[in-house]
Design a protein around this motif. Sequence first.
Motif, PDB file in Angstrom:
ATOM      1  N   SER A 127      -0.120  10.587   0.456  1.00 48.12           N
ATOM      2  CA  SER A 127      -1.626  10.679   1.101  1.00 48.12           C
ATOM      3  C   SER A 127      -2.361   9.514   0.520  1.00 48.12           C
ATOM      4  O   SER A 127      -3.162   8.949   1.576  1.00 48.12           O
ATOM      5  N   SER A 128      -2.144   9.261  -0.840  1.00 48.40           N
ATOM      6  CA  SER A 128      -3.157   8.103  -1.196  1.00 48.40           C
ATOM      7  C   SER A 128      -2.451   6.763  -0.484  1.00 48.40           C
ATOM      8  O   SER A 128      -3.512   5.723  -0.072  1.00 48.40           O
ATOM      9  N   CYS A 157       0.816  -1.177  -0.118  1.00 41.92           N
ATOM     10  CA  CYS A 157       0.004  -0.045   0.101  1.00 41.92           C
ATOM     11  C   CYS A 157       0.864   1.124   0.029  1.00 41.92           C
ATOM     12  O   CYS A 157       0.384   2.390  -0.292  1.00 41.92           O
ATOM     13  N   ARG A 211      -8.879   4.985  -6.439  1.00 42.35           N
ATOM     14  CA  ARG A 211      -7.955   5.170  -7.524  1.00 42.35           C
ATOM     15  C   ARG A 211      -6.507   4.667  -6.971  1.00 42.35           C
ATOM     16  O   ARG A 211      -5.706   4.071  -7.802  1.00 42.35           O
ATOM     17  N   ALA A 212      -6.347   4.953  -5.769  1.00 41.68           N
ATOM     18  CA  ALA A 212      -5.286   4.306  -5.125  1.00 41.68           C
ATOM     19  C   ALA A 212      -5.223   2.706  -5.350  1.00 41.68           C
ATOM     20  O   ALA A 212      -4.166   1.919  -5.749  1.00 41.68           O
ATOM     21  N   LEU A 240      -5.231   4.437   1.631  1.00 40.02           N
ATOM     22  CA  LEU A 240      -5.380   3.043   1.283  1.00 40.02           C
ATOM     23  C   LEU A 240      -5.037   2.157   2.135  1.00 40.02           C
ATOM     24  O   LEU A 240      -5.874   1.065   2.468  1.00 40.02           O
ATOM     25  N   THR A 266      -4.396   1.609  -8.732  1.00 36.46           N
ATOM     26  CA  THR A 266      -2.827   1.796  -9.226  1.00 36.46           C
ATOM     27  C   THR A 266      -2.015   0.493  -8.706  1.00 36.46           C
ATOM     28  O   THR A 266      -1.348   0.287  -9.261  1.00 36.46           O
ATOM     29  N   ARG A 268     -10.270   8.937  -4.021  1.00 34.03           N
ATOM     30  CA  ARG A 268      -8.729   8.935  -3.664  1.00 34.03           C
ATOM     31  C   ARG A 268      -8.459   7.263  -3.282  1.00 34.03           C
ATOM     32  O   ARG A 268      -7.610   6.800  -3.826  1.00 34.03           O
ATOM     33  N   ILE A 269      -9.283   6.900  -2.490  1.00 38.24           N
ATOM     34  CA  ILE A 269      -9.098   5.266  -2.176  1.00 38.24           C
ATOM     35  C   ILE A 269      -9.101   4.337  -3.436  1.00 38.24           C
ATOM     36  O   ILE A 269      -8.502   3.656  -3.553  1.00 38.24           O
ATOM     37  N   LEU A 309       2.354   5.534  -5.565  1.00 40.41           N
ATOM     38  CA  LEU A 309       1.184   6.210  -4.986  1.00 40.41           C
ATOM     39  C   LEU A 309       2.128   7.516  -4.291  1.00 40.41           C
ATOM     40  O   LEU A 309       3.042   7.370  -3.727  1.00 40.41           O
ATOM     41  N   THR A 310       1.065   8.525  -4.388  1.00 36.33           N
ATOM     42  CA  THR A 310       1.429   9.779  -3.434  1.00 36.33           C
ATOM     43  C   THR A 310       1.413   9.296  -2.027  1.00 36.33           C
ATOM     44  O   THR A 310       0.518   8.327  -1.540  1.00 36.33           O
TER      45      THR A 310
END
Length: 396
Positions: free
Chosen positions: A109-110, A101, A144-145, A114, A148, A141-142, A106-107
């Motif tokens: 924050s993401s 995770c 999208r993460a 997550l 990814t 946001r979650i 990932l950024t």
Amino acid sequence: MDEALLRTLTPVVLAILVRRGADFAAAEDAVQDALVEAVRVWPAGAPQDPKGWLVTVAWRKFLDAARADTARRRREERVDEEPGPGPVPSVDDTLRLYFLCAHPSLTPSSAVALTLRAVGGLTTRQIARAYLVPEATMAQRISRAKRTVSSVGLSPARAEPGGRGTLDRTGDVGTVLRVLYLVFNEGYSGDVDLSAEAIRLTRQLAASIDHPEVAGLLALMLLHHARRAARTAPDGSLVPLAEQDRGLWDEAAIREGVEILQAALARDRLGEYQAQAAVAALHADAPTAEETDWVQIVEWYDELARLTDSPVVRLNRAVAVGEADGPHAGLAALSLLDVSLPRHTAVAAHLHERAGDLTTAAHLYAEAARKAPNLAERDHLTRQAARLNTRLHRQG
């Protein structure tokens, strides 16, 4: 229904499905379906092997979904063979899931969001509140993460240099530490009890990675957790640090935290978690609130400010300056900070009260109560305002 057991097993089962070849998003959906099934079936008789039961049901849910989606035929061919019956391996993949995770794609924050959702077990609403964003924004946001990291699997563990155990370090250690600390703080707040789980995972991380900041975070958690029994009154109201019964503090946890911190500081690679732990250790070392070494605490906050340049650190430093050099010095330090900072109004109220300006302090306590992020803090600040208003009424 043992909700604590389900919370503990959820990340373990999710990691097993990802290791078997399920992508992250599909694996989480399957685990959630299995949890729903457990809630429906277990009250009539829980299985002897809860983890094995959840793995079996979640894997079948995943296969059913994969077979129903013709666009995923290639993946179905890869995972179509269902593992044979038998006990589920006892390896705890939870930390590997944390690192997945915290994947570099990932950024930060993401990655934090997550992990809190998939591994920490927090709801999207709780995470959104921590980030001060709308729930719908955090849900996107979650989502999208998850997409990814869906193509990233859990690779086999690798030996750490120096023989300190094995761990698949796919992601960033700093992000994992931030995640662990957020999980700990969410549990410490009482909304979701995840403090012990965060400590357990940080112990595992410290045993696997020879890193002073990992040790610093573990020390910080232990020192904070040691005060937990004294943090609330029997009626559930908050008890400020200065008013806590120090006889209720866990001395064994304090000793362990201090020993771990001292070993980390001796390596001369100071980081923010070690500095925070040093502040906590100074509070723990004081026999009474009046004997707290506030001068040293200010010095450690100066180090923290240098390391992080965090407005929250500077806010806490203003409190310490107010104790070390007097409330007017604390108010001067506070005046340099943005008034929109969380807890700024509460800190101003405390310093004005110590300076003897009870009218301003009462007004600020009431204002801070209206801004409080949770009911317990709101009640505490409201009581403070009421206490001062009573004093003012008697004086009048």
